[in-house]
Design a protein around this motif. Sequence first.
Motif, PDB file in Angstrom:
ATOM      1  N   GLU A   7       3.175 -14.434  -1.701  1.00  0.00           N
ATOM      2  CA  GLU A   7       1.827 -14.037  -1.325  1.00  0.00           C
ATOM      3  C   GLU A   7       1.706 -12.516  -1.212  1.00  0.00           C
ATOM      4  O   GLU A   7       0.696 -11.936  -1.633  1.00  0.00           O
ATOM      5  CB  GLU A   7       1.434 -14.699  -0.008  1.00  0.00           C
ATOM      6  CG  GLU A   7       1.231 -16.193  -0.140  1.00  0.00           C
ATOM      7  CD  GLU A   7       1.083 -16.918   1.193  1.00  0.00           C
ATOM      8  OE1 GLU A   7       1.083 -16.238   2.257  1.00  0.00           O
ATOM      9  OE2 GLU A   7       0.966 -18.150   1.169  1.00  0.00           O
ATOM     10  N   GLN A   8       2.736 -11.872  -0.669  1.00  0.00           N
ATOM     11  CA  GLN A   8       2.701 -10.423  -0.524  1.00  0.00           C
ATOM     12  C   GLN A   8       2.784  -9.725  -1.879  1.00  0.00           C
ATOM     13  O   GLN A   8       2.129  -8.696  -2.083  1.00  0.00           O
ATOM     14  CB  GLN A   8       3.804  -9.966   0.433  1.00  0.00           C
ATOM     15  CG  GLN A   8       3.531 -10.407   1.855  1.00  0.00           C
ATOM     16  CD  GLN A   8       4.644 -10.088   2.822  1.00  0.00           C
ATOM     17  OE1 GLN A   8       5.691  -9.559   2.459  1.00  0.00           O
ATOM     18  NE2 GLN A   8       4.415 -10.424   4.085  1.00  0.00           N
ATOM     19  N   ILE A   9       3.547 -10.271  -2.809  1.00  0.00           N
ATOM     20  CA  ILE A   9       3.586  -9.721  -4.171  1.00  0.00           C
ATOM     21  C   ILE A   9       2.186  -9.768  -4.782  1.00  0.00           C
ATOM     22  O   ILE A   9       1.712  -8.789  -5.368  1.00  0.00           O
ATOM     23  CB  ILE A   9       4.587 -10.487  -5.062  1.00  0.00           C
ATOM     24  CG1 ILE A   9       6.016 -10.235  -4.613  1.00  0.00           C
ATOM     25  CG2 ILE A   9       4.399 -10.111  -6.535  1.00  0.00           C
ATOM     26  CD1 ILE A   9       7.048 -11.149  -5.269  1.00  0.00           C
ATOM     27  N   ARG A  32       3.195   0.231   3.723  1.00  0.00           N
ATOM     28  CA  ARG A  32       1.929   0.760   4.257  1.00  0.00           C
ATOM     29  C   ARG A  32       1.058  -0.357   4.833  1.00  0.00           C
ATOM     30  O   ARG A  32       0.423  -0.200   5.869  1.00  0.00           O
ATOM     31  CB  ARG A  32       1.180   1.483   3.136  1.00  0.00           C
ATOM     32  CG  ARG A  32      -0.172   2.047   3.552  1.00  0.00           C
ATOM     33  CD  ARG A  32      -0.976   2.524   2.375  1.00  0.00           C
ATOM     34  NE  ARG A  32      -1.494   1.375   1.629  1.00  0.00           N
ATOM     35  CZ  ARG A  32      -1.839   1.417   0.352  1.00  0.00           C
ATOM     36  NH1 ARG A  32      -1.705   2.525  -0.353  1.00  0.00           N
ATOM     37  NH2 ARG A  32      -2.312   0.345  -0.249  1.00  0.00           N
ATOM     38  N   GLU A  33       1.069  -1.504   4.150  1.00  0.00           N
ATOM     39  CA  GLU A  33       0.226  -2.628   4.561  1.00  0.00           C
ATOM     40  C   GLU A  33       0.891  -3.528   5.605  1.00  0.00           C
ATOM     41  O   GLU A  33       0.271  -4.462   6.095  1.00  0.00           O
ATOM     42  CB  GLU A  33      -0.177  -3.457   3.335  1.00  0.00           C
ATOM     43  CG  GLU A  33      -0.981  -2.684   2.306  1.00  0.00           C
ATOM     44  CD  GLU A  33      -2.323  -2.184   2.850  1.00  0.00           C
ATOM     45  OE1 GLU A  33      -2.923  -2.863   3.716  1.00  0.00           O
ATOM     46  OE2 GLU A  33      -2.760  -1.103   2.401  1.00  0.00           O
ATOM     47  N   GLY A  34       2.161  -3.264   5.914  1.00  0.00           N
ATOM     48  CA  GLY A  34       2.860  -4.069   6.913  1.00  0.00           C
ATOM     49  C   GLY A  34       3.454  -5.349   6.368  1.00  0.00           C
ATOM     50  O   GLY A  34       3.745  -6.272   7.125  1.00  0.00           O
ATOM     51  N   TRP A  35       3.674  -5.399   5.055  1.00  0.00           N
ATOM     52  CA  TRP A  35       4.246  -6.586   4.413  1.00  0.00           C
ATOM     53  C   TRP A  35       5.751  -6.411   4.312  1.00  0.00           C
ATOM     54  O   TRP A  35       6.330  -6.226   3.247  1.00  0.00           O
ATOM     55  CB  TRP A  35       3.611  -6.811   3.041  1.00  0.00           C
ATOM     56  CG  TRP A  35       2.111  -6.978   3.112  1.00  0.00           C
ATOM     57  CD1 TRP A  35       1.405  -7.573   4.114  1.00  0.00           C
ATOM     58  CD2 TRP A  35       1.144  -6.539   2.161  1.00  0.00           C
ATOM     59  NE1 TRP A  35       0.059  -7.536   3.839  1.00  0.00           N
ATOM     60  CE2 TRP A  35      -0.137  -6.904   2.650  1.00  0.00           C
ATOM     61  CE3 TRP A  35       1.231  -5.873   0.952  1.00  0.00           C
ATOM     62  CZ2 TRP A  35      -1.311  -6.636   1.962  1.00  0.00           C
ATOM     63  CZ3 TRP A  35       0.054  -5.601   0.262  1.00  0.00           C
ATOM     64  CH2 TRP A  35      -1.201  -5.983   0.761  1.00  0.00           C
ATOM     65  N   TYR A  36       6.405  -6.475   5.457  1.00  0.00           N
ATOM     66  CA  TYR A  36       7.824  -6.134   5.551  1.00  0.00           C
ATOM     67  C   TYR A  36       8.747  -7.189   4.943  1.00  0.00           C
ATOM     68  O   TYR A  36       9.869  -6.875   4.559  1.00  0.00           O
ATOM     69  CB  TYR A  36       8.195  -5.848   7.005  1.00  0.00           C
ATOM     70  CG  TYR A  36       7.373  -4.711   7.558  1.00  0.00           C
ATOM     71  CD1 TYR A  36       7.468  -3.431   7.011  1.00  0.00           C
ATOM     72  CD2 TYR A  36       6.465  -4.922   8.593  1.00  0.00           C
ATOM     73  CE1 TYR A  36       6.691  -2.387   7.486  1.00  0.00           C
ATOM     74  CE2 TYR A  36       5.686  -3.877   9.076  1.00  0.00           C
ATOM     75  CZ  TYR A  36       5.805  -2.619   8.514  1.00  0.00           C
ATOM     76  OH  TYR A  36       5.032  -1.584   8.988  1.00  0.00           O
ATOM     77  N   PHE A  54       9.165 -13.672 -11.831  1.00  0.00           N
ATOM     78  CA  PHE A  54       7.877 -14.045 -11.241  1.00  0.00           C
ATOM     79  C   PHE A  54       6.747 -13.189 -11.803  1.00  0.00           C
ATOM     80  O   PHE A  54       5.677 -13.698 -12.141  1.00  0.00           O
ATOM     81  CB  PHE A  54       7.925 -13.933  -9.715  1.00  0.00           C
ATOM     82  CG  PHE A  54       6.609 -14.249  -9.058  1.00  0.00           C
ATOM     83  CD1 PHE A  54       6.083 -15.524  -9.107  1.00  0.00           C
ATOM     84  CD2 PHE A  54       5.893 -13.260  -8.405  1.00  0.00           C
ATOM     85  CE1 PHE A  54       4.859 -15.819  -8.519  1.00  0.00           C
ATOM     86  CE2 PHE A  54       4.670 -13.538  -7.813  1.00  0.00           C
ATOM     87  CZ  PHE A  54       4.157 -14.824  -7.866  1.00  0.00           C
ATOM     88  N   ILE A  55       6.970 -11.890 -11.922  1.00  0.00           N
ATOM     89  CA  ILE A  55       5.936 -10.997 -12.450  1.00  0.00           C
ATOM     90  C   ILE A  55       5.577 -11.372 -13.892  1.00  0.00           C
ATOM     91  O   ILE A  55       4.411 -11.384 -14.269  1.00  0.00           O
ATOM     92  CB  ILE A  55       6.396  -9.520 -12.375  1.00  0.00           C
ATOM     93  CG1 ILE A  55       6.554  -9.078 -10.924  1.00  0.00           C
ATOM     94  CG2 ILE A  55       5.431  -8.593 -13.122  1.00  0.00           C
ATOM     95  CD1 ILE A  55       5.304  -9.212 -10.074  1.00  0.00           C
TER      96      ILE A  55
END
Length: 68
Positions: A7-9, A32-36, A54-55
């Motif tokens: 989901e973060q990707i 930056r967005e907090g998606w650690y 995946f990409i």
Amino acid sequence: MKQTVKEQILKVRDTRETNMFDLGMVMRIASREGWYELVGYLTDRGSHKEYAHFILTGETEMGADATP
């Protein structure tokens, strides 16, 4: 690949700020967005092959012939 990382990707991709193969920039955006979870995932060099798969394909599982 954990669902949270997937989901973060997709969230990073949706920002349209970087080429998804520019891992340094992907990690900066995620941080930056907090998606650690994504930052930690990409810090592990062993995950890069799975990430690229995946990409390119949208699939989270690599085929049986692929090495993890």
